[in-house]
Motif scaffolding. Structure first.
Motif, PDB file in Angstrom:
ATOM      1  N   ARG A   1       0.826  -1.214   0.000  1.00 35.80           N
ATOM      2  CA  ARG A   1       0.000   0.000   0.000  1.00 35.80           C
ATOM      3  C   ARG A   1       0.858   1.261   0.000  1.00 35.80           C
ATOM      4  N   THR A   2       2.062   1.164  -0.577  1.00 33.15           N
ATOM      5  CA  THR A   2       3.065   2.229  -0.519  1.00 33.15           C
ATOM      6  C   THR A   2       3.665   2.470  -1.896  1.00 33.15           C
ATOM      7  N   SER A   3       4.011   3.725  -2.160  1.00 29.61           N
ATOM      8  CA  SER A   3       4.685   4.073  -3.411  1.00 29.61           C
ATOM      9  C   SER A   3       5.554   5.301  -3.180  1.00 29.61           C
ATOM     10  N   ARG A   4       6.650   5.403  -3.937  1.00 29.73           N
ATOM     11  CA  ARG A   4       7.422   6.649  -3.944  1.00 29.73           C
ATOM     12  C   ARG A   4       6.544   7.724  -4.562  1.00 29.73           C
ATOM     13  N   MET A   5       6.685   8.922  -4.049  1.00 26.74           N
ATOM     14  CA  MET A   5       5.880  10.031  -4.561  1.00 26.74           C
ATOM     15  C   MET A   5       6.132  10.257  -6.055  1.00 26.74           C
ATOM     16  N   THR A   6       7.375  10.097  -6.506  1.00 28.37           N
ATOM     17  CA  THR A   6       7.668  10.301  -7.931  1.00 28.37           C
ATOM     18  C   THR A   6       6.943   9.259  -8.793  1.00 28.37           C
ATOM     19  N   ARG A   7       6.911   8.033  -8.329  1.00 30.39           N
ATOM     20  CA  ARG A   7       6.202   6.981  -9.079  1.00 30.39           C
ATOM     21  C   ARG A   7       4.704   7.230  -9.046  1.00 30.39           C
ATOM     22  N   LEU A   8       4.181   7.613  -7.902  1.00 30.99           N
ATOM     23  CA  LEU A   8       2.753   7.908  -7.760  1.00 30.99           C
ATOM     24  C   LEU A   8       2.350   9.074  -8.661  1.00 30.99           C
ATOM     25  N   ALA A   9       3.196  10.086  -8.742  1.00 30.09           N
ATOM     26  CA  ALA A   9       2.928  11.212  -9.638  1.00 30.09           C
ATOM     27  C   ALA A   9       2.854  10.729 -11.085  1.00 30.09           C
ATOM     28  N   SER A  10       3.772   9.870 -11.467  1.00 34.60           N
ATOM     29  CA  SER A  10       3.776   9.334 -12.819  1.00 34.60           C
ATOM     30  C   SER A  10       2.521   8.506 -13.091  1.00 34.60           C
ATOM     31  N   GLN A  11       2.146   7.655 -12.145  1.00 32.43           N
ATOM     32  CA  GLN A  11       0.986   6.785 -12.329  1.00 32.43           C
ATOM     33  C   GLN A  11      -0.332   7.550 -12.381  1.00 32.43           C
TER      34      GLN A  11
END
Length: 173
Positions: A56-66
């Motif tokens: 249930r976790t993601s890097r903010m940069t990856r989350l922004a991309s997704q």
């Protein structure tokens, strides 16, 4: 220099209708989610992507991309979600320069409360408008467009085929 070919009548109609749907749909989704759980559709998307992420976790940069967000926009939304207790941010253990985001138990509970109304809204305004067979056509058409707009497959929508086999991912569209 070659001249740009003007739209044919069929192209102009298809384009105008796609633009109209892309303008009307976000407003309708925001209204339902605001009414039911006081979230915007983008906030719902952020929480949904996190809920489907490992741990249930993601890097903010990856989350922004997704989510097709700029990092400043995502940071602003994450702050709001954090204030509501729906998301927690913390330093990435592998890279202290990076920040991770994790959906909280309360965030999962809000998604669970939002999902029935969200599904009903999408179903009544989009899916039920389609004749048998058109759902597969819509999926194929949008996949073709996404392959041009998102060739790297970074958006969560391009990962839907992989998520089909995970019931928890399909429960939160």
């Amino acid at each position: 220099m070659t001249a740009t070919q003007p739209f044919s009548s069929a192209e102009a109609t298809a384009w105008a209708r796609l633009v109209a749907v892309s303008e009307l749909l976000p407003t309708m989704l925001d209204a339902q989610l605001q009414r039911d759980v006081e979230l915007t559709h983008f906030e719902y998307l952020v929480l949904s992507v996190l809920a489907s992420s490992p741990d249930r976790t993601s890097r903010m940069t990856r989350l922004a991309s997704q989510t097709n967000a700029t990092l400043p926009r995502l940071s602003h939304v994450a702050r709001r979600l954090e204030e509501k207790g729906l998301l927690a941010r913390f330093p990435c253990p592998q890279d202290k320069r990076a920040t991770n985001a994790r959906i909280t138990d309360e965030g999962l509970a809000v998604l669970d409360r939002a999902a029935p109304g969200h599904v009903a809204t999408v179903r009544s305004n989009v899916l039920d408008a389609l004749a048998p067979g058109e759902l597969d056509q819509l999926a194929a058409i949008t996949a073709s467009i996404l392959s041009k707009l998102d060739p790297e497959g970074r958006l969560s929508a391009t990962q839907c085929d992989a998520a089909k086999d995970r019931p928890e991912a399909s429960a939160r569209p």
